[in-house]
Design a protein around this motif. Structure first.
Motif, mmCIF file in Angstrom:
data_model
loop_
_atom_site.group_PDB
_atom_site.id
_atom_site.type_symbol
_atom_site.label_atom_id
_atom_site.label_comp_id
_atom_site.label_asym_id
_atom_site.label_seq_id
_atom_site.Cartn_x
_atom_site.Cartn_y
_atom_site.Cartn_z
ATOM 1 N N LYS A 143 -17.219 -30.462 55.670
ATOM 2 C CA LYS A 143 -18.586 -30.540 55.158
ATOM 3 C C LYS A 143 -19.248 -29.170 55.169
ATOM 4 C CE LYS A 143 -23.059 -32.776 55.895
ATOM 5 N NZ LYS A 143 -23.873 -33.676 56.746
ATOM 6 N N GLN A 144 -19.076 -28.443 56.266
ATOM 7 C CA GLN A 144 -19.673 -27.105 56.356
ATOM 8 C C GLN A 144 -19.113 -26.176 55.280
ATOM 9 O OE1 GLN A 144 -19.323 -25.280 60.220
ATOM 10 N NE2 GLN A 144 -20.160 -23.330 59.532
ATOM 11 N N GLU A 147 -20.602 -27.169 51.876
ATOM 12 C CA GLU A 147 -22.014 -26.820 51.760
ATOM 13 C C GLU A 147 -22.191 -25.315 51.526
ATOM 14 O OE1 GLU A 147 -24.237 -30.343 54.300
ATOM 15 O OE2 GLU A 147 -23.756 -28.457 55.310
ATOM 16 N N GLU A 148 -21.364 -24.530 52.215
ATOM 17 C CA GLU A 148 -21.419 -23.077 51.992
ATOM 18 C C GLU A 148 -20.971 -22.733 50.573
ATOM 19 O OE1 GLU A 148 -18.989 -21.557 55.100
ATOM 20 O OE2 GLU A 148 -20.527 -21.807 56.661
ATOM 21 N N SER A 150 -21.273 -24.686 47.992
ATOM 22 C CA SER A 150 -22.347 -25.141 47.103
ATOM 23 C C SER A 150 -23.396 -24.057 46.912
ATOM 24 C CB SER A 150 -23.022 -26.393 47.689
ATOM 25 O OG SER A 150 -22.099 -27.434 47.840
ATOM 26 N N ILE A 176 -20.955 -34.604 49.052
ATOM 27 C CA ILE A 176 -21.487 -33.515 49.888
ATOM 28 C C ILE A 176 -22.123 -32.440 49.017
ATOM 29 C CG2 ILE A 176 -20.840 -31.646 51.464
ATOM 30 C CD1 ILE A 176 -18.674 -33.528 52.583
ATOM 31 N N ILE A 177 -21.438 -32.078 47.918
ATOM 32 C CA ILE A 177 -21.968 -31.060 46.999
ATOM 33 C C ILE A 177 -23.298 -31.521 46.394
ATOM 34 C CG2 ILE A 177 -21.561 -29.760 44.878
ATOM 35 C CD1 ILE A 177 -19.602 -28.871 46.903
ATOM 36 N N LYS A 180 -26.143 -31.526 48.987
ATOM 37 C CA LYS A 180 -26.593 -30.194 49.392
ATOM 38 C C LYS A 180 -27.497 -29.557 48.343
ATOM 39 C CE LYS A 180 -26.708 -26.553 52.024
ATOM 40 N NZ LYS A 180 -27.440 -26.586 53.323
#
Length: 205
Positions: A143-144, A147-148, A150, A176-177, A180
């Motif tokens: 997930k991290q 998100e980065e 994205s 997740i994308i 975010k």
């Protein structure tokens, strides 16, 4: 499903006997009265006990764990399994030296296993339970990373003013994308294509 027929002086006595044998609460069984009790002539001749059929309702958590352990055993993997209740469902944490096999490429094997476990856990249950499977914090790390990614893609779209189409992703990764970037002031996201090649597109608003 497991079934048993039990008898007692009253229907309640019969049910309680079945619950005692199975060591479960009344919410875990379905009851069908087969025979009502009868006192008989003078309270003796023709007396009949109550007869009840009990059907055990599967517990989603137990069904999930049994299936998961069976899969791991069939694969010949030595994996430690811990389960815990989370706010949005039941989480199984897997750990062990061969955990990479269960994760697969970008978590695809883990996602497939989670999908199957949810089907097995809820197929006969009256209450739906969301089952999540993680392996040594893979999902939080994934997930991290996404998100980065994205935010980097969003900055690129704003800078170049051109859409960016990401590589095919699972529905969980796409979610997740989207999450975010849903409140980003300058870009929007949407998915295109068919599974398993569905992709996220990031474009200017």
């Amino acid at each position: 499903m497991m079934k048993m027929v039990v008898s007692g002086k009253t229907v309640e006595d019969a049910v309680n006997e079945g619950l005692r044998q199975w060591k479960v609460g009344e919410d875990r069984v379905k009851m069908t009265v087969l025979e009502q009790p009868a006192k008989g002539l003078f309270g003796l001749i023709g007396a009949r006990q109550a007869k009840v059929e009990l059907e055990l309702i599967p517990d989603p958590a137990e069904e999930a764990e049994l299936f998961l352990r069976d899969v791991l055993r069939t694969m010949g993997l030595e994996v430690e399994l811990n389960r815990q209740m989370e706010e949005d469902g039941l989480l199984f944490n897997l750990s062990g030296p061969e955990i990479g096999i269960l994760i697969g490429r970008r978590g695809q094997t883990l996602d497939a296993l989670q999908y199957l476990v949810n089907i097995v856990a809820n197929r006969q249950s009256d209450r739906h339970v969301r089952i999540m499977i993680d392996a040594e914090q893979f999902r939080s790390r994934r997930k991290q990373t996404l998100e980065e990614l994205s935010m980097r893609i969003a900055s690129k779209v704003v800078r170049t003013k051109q859409d960016v189409v990401l590589e095919p992703m699972t529905s969980l990764d796409r979610k997740i994308i989207h999450a975010k970037l849903q409140d980003h002031p300058h870009v929007r996201t949407y998915s295109q294509g068919d599974e398993p090649n569905r992709k996220v597109v990031v474009s200017l608003k």
